[in-house]
Design a protein around this motif. Structure first.
Motif, PDB file in Angstrom:
ATOM      1  N   GLY A 133      19.176  23.322  24.170  1.00 21.24           N
ATOM      2  CA  GLY A 133      20.505  24.239  23.987  1.00 21.24           C
ATOM      3  C   GLY A 133      20.444  25.623  24.002  1.00 21.24           C
ATOM      4  O   GLY A 133      21.426  26.317  23.988  1.00 21.24           O
ATOM      5  N   THR A 134      19.162  25.925  23.496  1.00 21.41           N
ATOM      6  CA  THR A 134      19.078  27.522  23.257  1.00 21.41           C
ATOM      7  C   THR A 134      18.241  28.016  24.537  1.00 21.41           C
ATOM      8  O   THR A 134      18.181  29.434  24.618  1.00 21.41           O
ATOM      9  CB  THR A 134      18.082  27.805  22.166  1.00 21.41           C
ATOM     10  OG1 THR A 134      16.959  27.245  22.271  1.00 21.41           O
ATOM     11  CG2 THR A 134      18.630  27.149  20.775  1.00 21.41           C
ATOM     12  N   ILE A 177      17.620  18.783  19.228  1.00 19.09           N
ATOM     13  CA  ILE A 177      18.876  19.591  19.065  1.00 19.09           C
ATOM     14  C   ILE A 177      18.456  20.882  18.295  1.00 19.09           C
ATOM     15  O   ILE A 177      18.212  20.478  17.068  1.00 19.09           O
ATOM     16  CB  ILE A 177      20.108  18.986  18.652  1.00 19.09           C
ATOM     17  CG1 ILE A 177      20.619  17.687  19.602  1.00 19.09           C
ATOM     18  CG2 ILE A 177      21.340  20.087  18.602  1.00 19.09           C
ATOM     19  CD1 ILE A 177      21.739  16.939  19.212  1.00 19.09           C
ATOM     20  N   ASP A 178      18.871  21.920  18.749  1.00 19.97           N
ATOM     21  CA  ASP A 178      18.419  23.113  17.998  1.00 19.97           C
ATOM     22  C   ASP A 178      19.319  23.455  16.697  1.00 19.97           C
ATOM     23  O   ASP A 178      20.477  22.877  16.612  1.00 19.97           O
ATOM     24  CB  ASP A 178      18.279  24.399  18.869  1.00 19.97           C
ATOM     25  CG  ASP A 178      17.730  25.388  18.071  1.00 19.97           C
ATOM     26  OD1 ASP A 178      16.568  25.578  17.762  1.00 19.97           O
ATOM     27  OD2 ASP A 178      18.435  26.555  17.513  1.00 19.97           O
ATOM     28  N   SER A 185      20.695  25.688  15.592  1.00 20.80           N
ATOM     29  CA  SER A 185      21.753  26.461  15.581  1.00 20.80           C
ATOM     30  C   SER A 185      22.971  25.771  15.981  1.00 20.80           C
ATOM     31  O   SER A 185      24.251  26.070  15.447  1.00 20.80           O
ATOM     32  CB  SER A 185      21.552  27.558  16.705  1.00 20.80           C
ATOM     33  OG  SER A 185      21.402  26.887  17.839  1.00 20.80           O
ATOM     34  N   PHE A 186      22.923  24.355  16.338  1.00 17.65           N
ATOM     35  CA  PHE A 186      24.029  23.487  16.557  1.00 17.65           C
ATOM     36  C   PHE A 186      24.383  22.861  15.288  1.00 17.65           C
ATOM     37  O   PHE A 186      25.499  22.383  15.019  1.00 17.65           O
ATOM     38  CB  PHE A 186      23.894  22.520  17.689  1.00 17.65           C
ATOM     39  CG  PHE A 186      23.584  23.208  19.196  1.00 17.65           C
ATOM     40  CD1 PHE A 186      24.658  23.556  19.687  1.00 17.65           C
ATOM     41  CD2 PHE A 186      22.426  23.291  19.674  1.00 17.65           C
ATOM     42  CE1 PHE A 186      24.491  23.985  20.988  1.00 17.65           C
ATOM     43  CE2 PHE A 186      22.107  23.962  20.677  1.00 17.65           C
ATOM     44  CZ  PHE A 186      23.194  24.232  21.405  1.00 17.65           C
ATOM     45  N   ALA A 212      31.720  18.199  16.067  1.00 18.54           N
ATOM     46  CA  ALA A 212      30.933  19.041  16.418  1.00 18.54           C
ATOM     47  C   ALA A 212      30.825  18.854  17.981  1.00 18.54           C
ATOM     48  O   ALA A 212      29.977  17.988  18.526  1.00 18.54           O
ATOM     49  CB  ALA A 212      29.500  19.073  15.594  1.00 18.54           C
ATOM     50  N   LEU A 214      29.607  20.246  20.566  1.00 22.26           N
ATOM     51  CA  LEU A 214      28.675  20.477  21.330  1.00 22.26           C
ATOM     52  C   LEU A 214      27.427  19.408  20.888  1.00 22.26           C
ATOM     53  O   LEU A 214      26.746  18.756  21.987  1.00 22.26           O
ATOM     54  CB  LEU A 214      27.870  21.740  21.058  1.00 22.26           C
ATOM     55  CG  LEU A 214      28.699  22.975  21.730  1.00 22.26           C
ATOM     56  CD1 LEU A 214      28.259  24.130  21.274  1.00 22.26           C
ATOM     57  CD2 LEU A 214      28.795  22.835  23.093  1.00 22.26           C
ATOM     58  N   VAL A 215      27.364  19.015  19.822  1.00 21.44           N
ATOM     59  CA  VAL A 215      26.271  18.115  19.534  1.00 21.44           C
ATOM     60  C   VAL A 215      27.060  16.668  20.015  1.00 21.44           C
ATOM     61  O   VAL A 215      25.953  15.899  20.625  1.00 21.44           O
ATOM     62  CB  VAL A 215      26.265  17.790  17.827  1.00 21.44           C
ATOM     63  CG1 VAL A 215      25.465  16.381  17.417  1.00 21.44           C
ATOM     64  CG2 VAL A 215      25.903  19.257  17.026  1.00 21.44           C
ATOM     65  N   ALA A 219      18.038  15.670  15.547  1.00 28.05           N
ATOM     66  CA  ALA A 219      18.667  16.964  15.431  1.00 28.05           C
ATOM     67  C   ALA A 219      17.698  17.594  14.334  1.00 28.05           C
ATOM     68  O   ALA A 219      17.038  17.277  13.335  1.00 28.05           O
ATOM     69  CB  ALA A 219      19.981  16.384  14.383  1.00 28.05           C
ATOM     70  N   GLN A 262      26.149  17.043   6.834  1.00 24.55           N
ATOM     71  CA  GLN A 262      25.578  17.019   8.101  1.00 24.55           C
ATOM     72  C   GLN A 262      24.812  15.702   8.739  1.00 24.55           C
ATOM     73  O   GLN A 262      25.125  15.439   9.924  1.00 24.55           O
ATOM     74  CB  GLN A 262      24.464  18.179   8.289  1.00 24.55           C
ATOM     75  CG  GLN A 262      25.025  19.591   8.058  1.00 24.55           C
ATOM     76  CD  GLN A 262      24.049  20.831   8.006  1.00 24.55           C
ATOM     77  OE1 GLN A 262      22.805  20.408   7.556  1.00 24.55           O
ATOM     78  NE2 GLN A 262      24.342  21.934   8.137  1.00 24.55           N
TER      79      GLN A 262
END
Ligand code: C2E
Ligand code: MG
Ligand code: MG
Ligand code: MG
Length: 283
Positions: free
Chosen positions: A184-185, A203-204, A206-207, A218, A220-221, A237, A245
């Protein structure tokens, strides 16, 4: 004018020489560190988010330079340089062999499969001997191929590298799994995702880090996990730091997580101490 140009040319030439000398010295120091056993492999647990208790399913190998005077040098301070100087091939080989040896030992002591994930740079995959090296690490350690995951970044896959693509396809054919790190980055086009030789999306962080104590969604997640599931990919993640989280990620279909909540990167002997209590609870 001509004088200025000449001066500029001389100066940049000298800067370059100074730089090259600096690089040579730094490369020499890093190589000495490798040969001298200053590069250690730490492991951070990866856990299953789906179950009632987070259960360790594997660990990511992360290199640490433990310098006698400077202390622990983080990888982001020397990996980029190791990549540009080509030393990453030797460092990567060291990490890969260590990771496989330790993972094989966990397998024997745990009696259940734990996977180990290893970061691989584009520079390593460009080498046509890379697949051979992986086979050698698996054979020498006795680790089954399906216990090994190679993590690559989106930029590694978006480059021209036909060699990299061939290597990944070959290794997948032998059971080694491939994960996209920091997903995603980067700039990988979604249209290609379907065709890439991959199994897992990480998943980076930053998400994950914006997910706060009162966050209920969330998007985008959710979109990434939905897409991954449609493509038959597993999702991990990164950077999970608190309970909320972890719960939200699990509810969004994220199968596994990694982060300070579950454990920091530690030397191999300490990872087993984290794994064992969980294994005992399951009996
Ligand atoms: P990465 O592969 O994305 O690894 C995850 C990084 O996030 C690690 O940093 C880890 O310590 C950190 N991290 C894990 N959980 C949390 C969390 O909850 N919060 C926060 N803030 N951070 C967390 P580390 O060990 O400093 O490594 C940085 C990067 O260096 C790695 O990112 C990877 O790209 C590279 N790297 C590390 N070891 C190797 C290696 O052996 N080979 C290669 N090619 N690259 C490596
Ligand atoms: Mg990684
Ligand atoms: Mg990552
Ligand atoms: Mg990351």
């Amino acid at each position: 004018r001509a004088d200025v140009a000449l001066y500029e040319a001389k100066r940049s030439g000298r800067d370059r020489t100074v730089h090259q000398a600096g690089d040579r010295a730094a490369a020499e120091e890093l190589r000495r560190a490798l040969v001298g056993g200053e590069l250690h492999v730490y492991f951070q647990p990866i856990v299953d988010l789906g179950g009632p208790v987070p259960c360790v399913t594997g660990a990511e190998a992360l290199v640490r330079w433990i310098h006698p005077e400077r202390g622990t040098v983080p990888p982001l301070e020397f990996i980029p340089f190791a990549e540009s100087s080509g030393l990453i091939r030797e460092i990567g080989r060291h990490v890969l062999f260590e990771a496989c040896e330790h993972a094989a030992a966990w397998d024997r002591s745990e009696g259940r499969p734990l996977k180990v994930t290893v970061n691989v740079s584009a520079r390593e995959l460009d080498d046509e001997c890379y697949a051979e090296q992986v086979h050698e690490a698996l054979e020498r350690s006795g680790l089954p191929a399906d216990a090994l995951v190679l993590e690559i970044t989106e930029s590694t896959l978006s480059g021209p590298g036909e060699q990299a693509q061939r290597t990944l396809e070959h290794l997948r054919g032998h059971g080694v799994r491939i994960a996209i790190d920091d997903f995603g980055t980067g700039y990988s086009s979604l249209s290609r995702l379907d065709a890439l030789p991959i199994d897992i999306l990480k998943i980076d962080r930053s998400f994950v880090s914006p997910i706060g104590p009162t966050t209920r969604s969330a998007p985008l997640v959710a979109a990434i996990t939905a897409m991954a599931s449609a493509l038959g990919l597993a999702v991990v993640a990164e950077g999970v730091e608190d309970e909320h989280q972890a719960l939200l990620l699990a509810s969004l279909g994220c199968g596994e997580g990694q982060g300070y909540l579950f454990g920091r990167p530690v030397p191999p002997a300490e990872l087993l101490a984290q794994v064992e209590p969980v294994a005992a609870e399951r009996l």
